[in-house]
Design a protein around this motif. Structure first.
Motif, short mmCIF file in Angstrom:
data_model
loop_
_atom_site.label_atom_id
_atom_site.label_comp_id
_atom_site.label_asym_id
_atom_site.label_seq_id
_atom_site.Cartn_x
_atom_site.Cartn_y
_atom_site.Cartn_z
N VAL A 12 0.85 -1.19 0.00
CA VAL A 12 0.00 0.00 0.00
C VAL A 12 0.88 1.24 0.00
O VAL A 12 2.04 1.21 0.43
CB VAL A 12 -0.95 0.04 1.22
N VAL A 13 0.33 2.32 -0.52
CA VAL A 13 0.98 3.62 -0.45
C VAL A 13 -0.05 4.61 0.05
O VAL A 13 -1.21 4.58 -0.39
CB VAL A 13 1.57 4.05 -1.82
N VAL A 14 0.34 5.45 0.99
CA VAL A 14 -0.56 6.43 1.58
C VAL A 14 -0.17 7.83 1.10
O VAL A 14 0.98 8.25 1.28
CB VAL A 14 -0.51 6.37 3.12
N HIS A 15 -1.10 8.51 0.46
CA HIS A 15 -0.89 9.87 -0.02
C HIS A 15 -1.67 10.82 0.89
O HIS A 15 -2.91 10.81 0.87
CB HIS A 15 -1.39 10.03 -1.46
N GLY A 24 0.88 16.32 12.02
CA GLY A 24 0.24 16.24 13.33
C GLY A 24 -1.01 17.07 13.42
O GLY A 24 -1.79 16.94 14.37
N SER A 25 -1.25 17.92 12.40
CA SER A 25 -2.49 18.68 12.32
C SER A 25 -3.64 17.74 11.97
O SER A 25 -3.41 16.63 11.45
CB SER A 25 -2.38 19.79 11.28
N PRO A 26 -4.89 18.15 12.20
CA PRO A 26 -6.03 17.26 11.92
C PRO A 26 -6.06 16.70 10.51
O PRO A 26 -6.49 15.56 10.30
CB PRO A 26 -7.24 18.15 12.21
N ASP A 27 -5.62 17.50 9.51
CA ASP A 27 -5.67 17.01 8.13
C ASP A 27 -4.33 16.45 7.66
O ASP A 27 -4.20 16.11 6.49
CB ASP A 27 -6.14 18.11 7.19
N ASN A 28 -3.36 16.33 8.56
CA ASN A 28 -2.02 15.86 8.19
C ASN A 28 -1.51 14.92 9.27
O ASN A 28 -0.60 15.25 10.02
CB ASN A 28 -1.09 17.07 8.01
N PRO A 29 -2.11 13.73 9.36
CA PRO A 29 -1.80 12.80 10.46
C PRO A 29 -0.34 12.35 10.45
O PRO A 29 0.31 12.29 9.40
CB PRO A 29 -2.75 11.63 10.24
N THR A 30 0.15 12.04 11.62
CA THR A 30 1.54 11.62 11.78
C THR A 30 1.77 10.24 11.19
O THR A 30 0.82 9.47 10.94
CB THR A 30 1.91 11.58 13.27
N ASP A 31 3.05 9.92 10.97
CA ASP A 31 3.40 8.56 10.53
C ASP A 31 2.91 7.54 11.54
O ASP A 31 2.46 6.44 11.17
CB ASP A 31 4.91 8.44 10.37
N ALA A 32 2.98 7.88 12.82
CA ALA A 32 2.54 6.94 13.86
C ALA A 32 1.05 6.64 13.72
O ALA A 32 0.62 5.48 13.87
CB ALA A 32 2.84 7.53 15.24
N ASN A 33 0.25 7.66 13.43
CA ASN A 33 -1.18 7.43 13.25
C ASN A 33 -1.46 6.58 12.00
O ASN A 33 -2.35 5.72 12.00
CB ASN A 33 -1.93 8.76 13.15
N ILE A 34 -0.70 6.83 10.95
CA ILE A 34 -0.87 6.05 9.72
C ILE A 34 -0.50 4.59 9.98
O ILE A 34 -1.21 3.67 9.56
CB ILE A 34 -0.03 6.65 8.59
N ASN A 35 0.60 4.37 10.68
CA ASN A 35 1.01 3.00 11.00
C ASN A 35 0.01 2.32 11.92
O ASN A 35 -0.25 1.11 11.78
CB ASN A 35 2.40 2.99 11.62
N GLN A 39 -2.00 -1.07 11.18
CA GLN A 39 -1.96 -2.19 12.12
C GLN A 39 -3.38 -2.62 12.48
O GLN A 39 -3.68 -3.82 12.58
CB GLN A 39 -1.20 -1.80 13.39
N GLY A 40 -4.27 -1.64 12.64
CA GLY A 40 -5.67 -1.97 12.89
C GLY A 40 -6.29 -2.73 11.72
O GLY A 40 -7.07 -3.68 11.92
N MET A 152 -9.59 8.19 2.51
CA MET A 152 -9.84 8.18 3.95
C MET A 152 -9.92 9.61 4.49
O MET A 152 -9.05 10.44 4.21
CB MET A 152 -8.72 7.44 4.68
N ASN A 153 -10.95 9.88 5.24
CA ASN A 153 -11.05 11.12 6.00
C ASN A 153 -9.94 11.12 7.06
O ASN A 153 -9.80 10.16 7.82
CB ASN A 153 -12.43 11.20 6.66
N ALA A 154 -9.15 12.19 7.12
CA ALA A 154 -7.99 12.23 8.02
C ALA A 154 -8.37 12.00 9.48
O ALA A 154 -7.57 11.47 10.25
CB ALA A 154 -7.27 13.57 7.87
N LEU A 155 -9.58 12.38 9.87
CA LEU A 155 -9.99 12.21 11.27
C LEU A 155 -10.16 10.74 11.65
O LEU A 155 -10.24 10.41 12.83
CB LEU A 155 -11.28 12.97 11.54
N PHE A 156 -10.22 9.85 10.65
CA PHE A 156 -10.41 8.43 10.91
C PHE A 156 -9.09 7.65 10.76
O PHE A 156 -9.09 6.43 10.75
CB PHE A 156 -11.46 7.85 9.97
N VAL A 157 -7.99 8.37 10.63
CA VAL A 157 -6.68 7.73 10.50
C VAL A 157 -6.09 7.54 11.88
O VAL A 157 -5.46 8.43 12.45
CB VAL A 157 -5.75 8.57 9.60
N ASN A 158 -6.34 6.37 12.45
CA ASN A 158 -5.87 6.05 13.80
C ASN A 158 -5.95 4.54 14.00
O ASN A 158 -6.31 3.81 13.06
CB ASN A 158 -6.71 6.79 14.86
N GLY A 159 -5.63 4.08 15.16
CA GLY A 159 -5.65 2.65 15.44
C GLY A 159 -6.97 2.15 15.97
O GLY A 159 -7.08 0.97 16.35
#
Length: 512
Positions: A12-15, A24-35, A39-40, A152-159
């Motif tokens: 996968v590639v995430v753009h 780290g802003s709401p529309d620019n999630p961190t690498d940690a949130n993407i990972n 993982q989820g 994906m809506n950035a607000l839903f990019v989490n674990g």
């Protein structure tokens, strides 16, 4: 290709299409949130965790490490989309949603080949809202390469969110469990589960519902059936439902997903996007042109050659008359062996087919023996005998396949560099792949240095694709001066010896 329930790891590639904000802003999630999001996804699809029920889909997903240009990548691309009209205020729009940005324009900012990667675009809003819509995705068959993938809506990019698990189901042709062939407002038909509703027979039909506390299925008038007795889960717990407690896929959904992978997304299986960048590429050849542009009817639907198996659309659906797949779609063949090449034309229309291998790697296809196939049919097949001598070993060579609009009868065949077609119908496609020729089975005939041809029965130096055996009584040595030595598999017979000198470097590919 048959499904043997193998475990598939897909790239996968995430753009991240942000609005100029900091990471780290709401529309620019961190690498940690993407990972955490990925993982989820893997937990859900692999049934990893005490709450997960149903079946293990035997599919998992990993960020790419090789880019389309054969460079290294983290698999995460960040692009400022604020210059796209309406993007900052309205986000990405579906079907021309008013006040939102055109989705093709947004995706054009960063898009990788959908045959080699699953594209995931993270955006600030969808259809003008950053709350109500978590994401959307596209089915596989006859997909449009310009939009294919997941948004994906950035607000839903989490674990925590299960949105990506749901949307990935759509990528592999899973309908909503409440799908009714219309506007998903009625109960699905019950007369044939193979052809109506969600086309899966072990997902109970039901209405759209949002609460797992719902007791009665309004489509049947009875309590919901239990799908997973160990967890007491019903269709309300299915990832493809709209509820607040998704935890499972069914065996029927798994079969549909994996059939879709093998039929319409096989390129993901053998994509090299999860492997380090290669050290070499085929010689540069002419960039093909098309007299009459792209076509909604003609192109290369599928190419199958040894381990290469790629399904795509028409030239119009792929948005290009020429696709260079040499970086991520590679196969190794052995000299003196025969391999079947099959090229399927889009929609099984009759095409004029050509195929070439640039055996001497000189950047053209004019030399004797380099034309593999010339045919006029809907699916062209030929047996390709790899030369036993006179070809470079261990070097990527360009395989060029062509399927063009026949334009007339007798057909006018395209050249290796130009497609024909007609003004109203457009032209077909040319696609390039990499073929690496290897010696095959190589064994020692005496003791000596690895890089000394006289050590081996082929009077050659083994390459990374060779199966190498060191026989009894022979000692083969690798030194630092040789650089990295590679082979597909090394077998040392009893009484044989493999010596890795000080700072010598060796890597066996098989099993990595």
């Amino acid at each position: 290709m048959l499904d043997a329930d193998s475990l598939y790891t897909l790239p996968v590639v995430v753009h991240v299409i942000h609005t100029g904000t900091a990471i780290g802003s709401p529309d620019n999630p961190t690498d940690a949130n993407i990972n955490a999001m990925l993982q989820g996804l893997n937990n859900a699809w692999r049934k990893q965790g005490s709450n997960f029920g149903g079946v293990d889909m035997k599919m998992q997903f990993q960020l790419a490490v090789r880019s389309p240009g054969c460079g290294s990548t983290t698999g995460i691309n960040r692009v400022n989309g604020s210059a796209v009209p309406n993007y900052v205020s309205g986000g990405i729009g579906v079907n021309g949603f008013p006040g939102s940005a055109d989705q093709v324009t947004v995706k054009n900012l960063s898009r990788w080949s959908n045959t080699d990667y699953i594209n995931i675009w993270v955006v600030n809003k969808i259809n003008g809202t950053d709350v109500n819509i978590g994401g959307f995705a596209y089915f596989a068959e006859n997909n449009d390469a310009g939009i294919d993938g997941i948004v994906m809506n950035a607000l839903f990019v989490n674990g925590v969110s299960k949105t990506l698990s749901h949307e990935m189901g759509h990528v592999f042709e899973l309908y909503h469990t409440f799908y009714d062939d219309a506007f998903e407002t009625n109960c699905p038909r019950a007369d044939s589960c193979d052809f109506y509703g969600d086309r899966v027979c072990d997902t109970e039909r039901g209405p759209i519902t949002y609460a797992c506390a719902t007791a009665i299925n309004n489509c049947t008038g009875s309590p919901y059936q239990i799908s997973d007795p160990a967890k007491n889960y019903s269709v309300l717990n299915n990832y493809m439902n709209y509820t607040d407690c998704p935890w499972m896929f069914t065996a029927g959904q798994k079969s549909r997903v994996r059939a879709t992978l093998l039929a319409f997304r096989p390129g993901l299986i053998n994509s090299a996007a999860l492997k380090p960048a290669p050290s070499s590429s085929p010689a540069i050849a002419c960039i093909p042109t098309a007299v009459n542009g792209v076509s909604p009817y003609y192109g290369i639907e599928r190419v199958q050659f040894n381990t290469i198996d790629v399904y795509s659309n028409t030239s119009g659906g792929d948005r290009s008359n020429y696709v260079d797949r040499t970086c991520n779609q590679r196969t190794t063949v052995y000299k003196g062996q025969s391999y079947q090449l099959t090229i399927t034309g889009s929609y099984f229309n009759d095409h004029t087919f050509k195929a070439f291998i640039d055996y001497n790697n000189d950047g053209d296809f004019n030399d004797v023996g380099e034309t593999l196939l010339t045919d006029y049919t809907s699916t062209a097949t030929t047996s390709v005998l790899i030369p036993s001598s006179g070809v470079p070993i261990g070097v990527p060579l360009r395989l060029r396949v062509i399927a063009d609009h026949p334009t007339q009868f007798p057909p006018l065949y395209p050249s290796a560099c130009q497609l024909n077609g007609l003004p109203n119908d457009g032209a077909g496609q040319i696609e390039d792949y990499s073929v690496i020729i290897a010696n095959g089975f190589v064994q020692s005939i005496t003791s000596g240095a690895w890089n000394n041809p006289s050590t081996w029965d082929c009077n050659c130096v083994p390459v990374s694709a060779d199966l190498v055996t060191i026989n009894a009584g022979h000692t083969v040595t690798v030194s630092q001066a040789m650089g990295l030595i590679e082979c597909l598999q090394l077998i040392v017979r009893t009484g044989g010896n493999f010596t890795l000198g000080t700072n010598g470097s060796f890597r066996q590919q098989k099993g990595n």
